[in-house]
Enzyme design. Structure first.
Site, PDB file in Angstrom:
ATOM      1  N   TYR A 147       0.850  -1.196   0.000  1.00 21.74           N
ATOM      2  CA  TYR A 147       0.000   0.000   0.000  1.00 21.74           C
ATOM      3  C   TYR A 147       0.883   1.244   0.000  1.00 21.74           C
ATOM      4  O   TYR A 147       2.018   1.223   0.451  1.00 21.74           O
ATOM      5  CB  TYR A 147      -1.031   0.011   1.120  1.00 21.74           C
ATOM      6  CG  TYR A 147      -0.563  -0.174   2.552  1.00 21.74           C
ATOM      7  CD1 TYR A 147       0.175   0.820   3.208  1.00 21.74           C
ATOM      8  CD2 TYR A 147      -0.918  -1.311   3.268  1.00 21.74           C
ATOM      9  CE1 TYR A 147       0.567   0.667   4.530  1.00 21.74           C
ATOM     10  CE2 TYR A 147      -0.522  -1.474   4.594  1.00 21.74           C
ATOM     11  CZ  TYR A 147       0.220  -0.476   5.218  1.00 21.74           C
ATOM     12  OH  TYR A 147       0.608  -0.627   6.522  1.00 21.74           O
ATOM     13  N   CYS A 148       0.327   2.321  -0.573  1.00 22.25           N
ATOM     14  CA  CYS A 148       1.061   3.590  -0.726  1.00 22.25           C
ATOM     15  C   CYS A 148       2.469   3.366  -1.291  1.00 22.25           C
ATOM     16  O   CYS A 148       3.469   3.759  -0.683  1.00 22.25           O
ATOM     17  CB  CYS A 148       1.128   4.326   0.611  1.00 22.25           C
ATOM     18  SG  CYS A 148       1.531   6.072   0.429  1.00 22.25           S
ATOM     19  N   PRO A 149       2.568   2.693  -2.463  1.00 21.36           N
ATOM     20  CA  PRO A 149       3.899   2.397  -3.006  1.00 21.36           C
ATOM     21  C   PRO A 149       4.626   3.660  -3.454  1.00 21.36           C
ATOM     22  O   PRO A 149       3.995   4.627  -3.897  1.00 21.36           O
ATOM     23  CB  PRO A 149       3.584   1.491  -4.213  1.00 21.36           C
ATOM     24  CG  PRO A 149       2.193   1.860  -4.611  1.00 21.36           C
ATOM     25  CD  PRO A 149       1.485   2.265  -3.358  1.00 21.36           C
TER      26      PRO A 149
END
Length: 277
Positions: A147-149
């Site tokens: 997540y949130c790369p």
């Protein structure tokens, strides 16, 4: 200026909010960092390290507010017992809980300038320093499926345990990181995967949201094979900063910072309500 030079400061002011408990709200954190960016930026405060922990909170990015079924996604997260807020900077949804330590390094934009990568590299250096006795390679690269790369995801063996972001205001720079210390990285990721699934319902959107593969994420405790708690990381962090300065000053907000903080908090709450309600 090299990234390690940024870490060597004549004084580090320390604001430790990592044990304030469940009543400490994530919106207060954004107001704190904006306040410290202002006072570090105008030279009334030295370089500052702020640490904090928020319980059972999902922080959405501005981009997440464009999800077609956002309210259903938020309802799902609330049913899982999570507070939901939107941060005032880029990036996407992240999970905060009592096993996640957040750290901001707040620095003054010098005449020479601290470019974006320099700020990221300084934080990466600091994390490598505090974990050096574990003899593991910590890479900074995008972990697809997390997540949130981002290009400064920190990982060990291709499993992400931390993400770094930056915020710049009025001559101050906050380089921020979340470090998953304990708990299950894949369970946190699965929660965000389900949030996107409910909020998208398979629709095509202009912005491409990440396809989350929970196995790409882990906590430091899982990766290092022994429990490393938020307080363990805090101790290591303070020891590292102590090696980089002549003066470590524990602190709270100063009287002249309080009105700036109150103004920022009011602004953050207003903006958040506008987006979420």
């Amino acid at each position: 200026m090299s990234n390690s030079q940024i870490l060597y400061q004549p004084e580090w002011r320390i604001i430790d909010q990592s044990s304030l408990g469940p009543q400490f709200h994530a919106l207060q954190s954004f107001a704190m960092d904006d306040t410290l960016c202002t006072t570090v930026g105008n030279g009334t405060s030295p370089a500052t390290m702020r640490s904090w922990v928020h319980h059972d909170t999902i922080v959405l990015g501005i981009q997440d507010t464009k999800l077609p079924y956002l309210q259903e996604g938020i309802q799902f997260l609330k049913e899982q017992g999570r507070n939901v807020i939107v941060r005032n900077s880029g990036g996407l949804a992240v999970v905060l809980d009592e096993g996640v330590l957040n750290v901001s390094l707040i620095l003054r934009e010098t005449e020479k300038g601290i470019d974006i990568n320099l700020g990221y590299d300084a934080m990466w250096d600091l994390i490598q320093d505090i974990l050096k006795d574990y003899n593991v390679t910590i890479e900074a690269k995008e972990i697809v499926g997390s997540y949130c790369p981002g290009s400064y995801d920190l990982s060990i063996g291709n499993k992400k345990f931390a993400g770094i972001s930056q915020r710049r205001i009025r001559g101050g720079i906050a380089v921020q990181i979340y470090l998953c210390a304990t708990g299950s990285g894949s369970e946190r990721a699965a929660l965000i995967r389900d949030f996107y699934s409910i909020s998208l319902k398979g629709e095509q959107t202009k912005f491409v949201f990440p396809s989350i593969v929970p196995e790409t994420m882990a906590s430091l405790s899982e990766l290092l094979g022994e429990t490393i708690t938020v307080s363990d990381l805090m101790l290591r962090l303070l020891q590292a900063l102590q090696r980089m300065t002549d003066k470590l000053t524990p602190s709270q907000l100063m009287p002249d910072e309080v009105p700036i903080y109150e103004h920022n908090l009011h602004r953050v709450v207003e903006r958040n309500n506008k987006v979420l309600l």
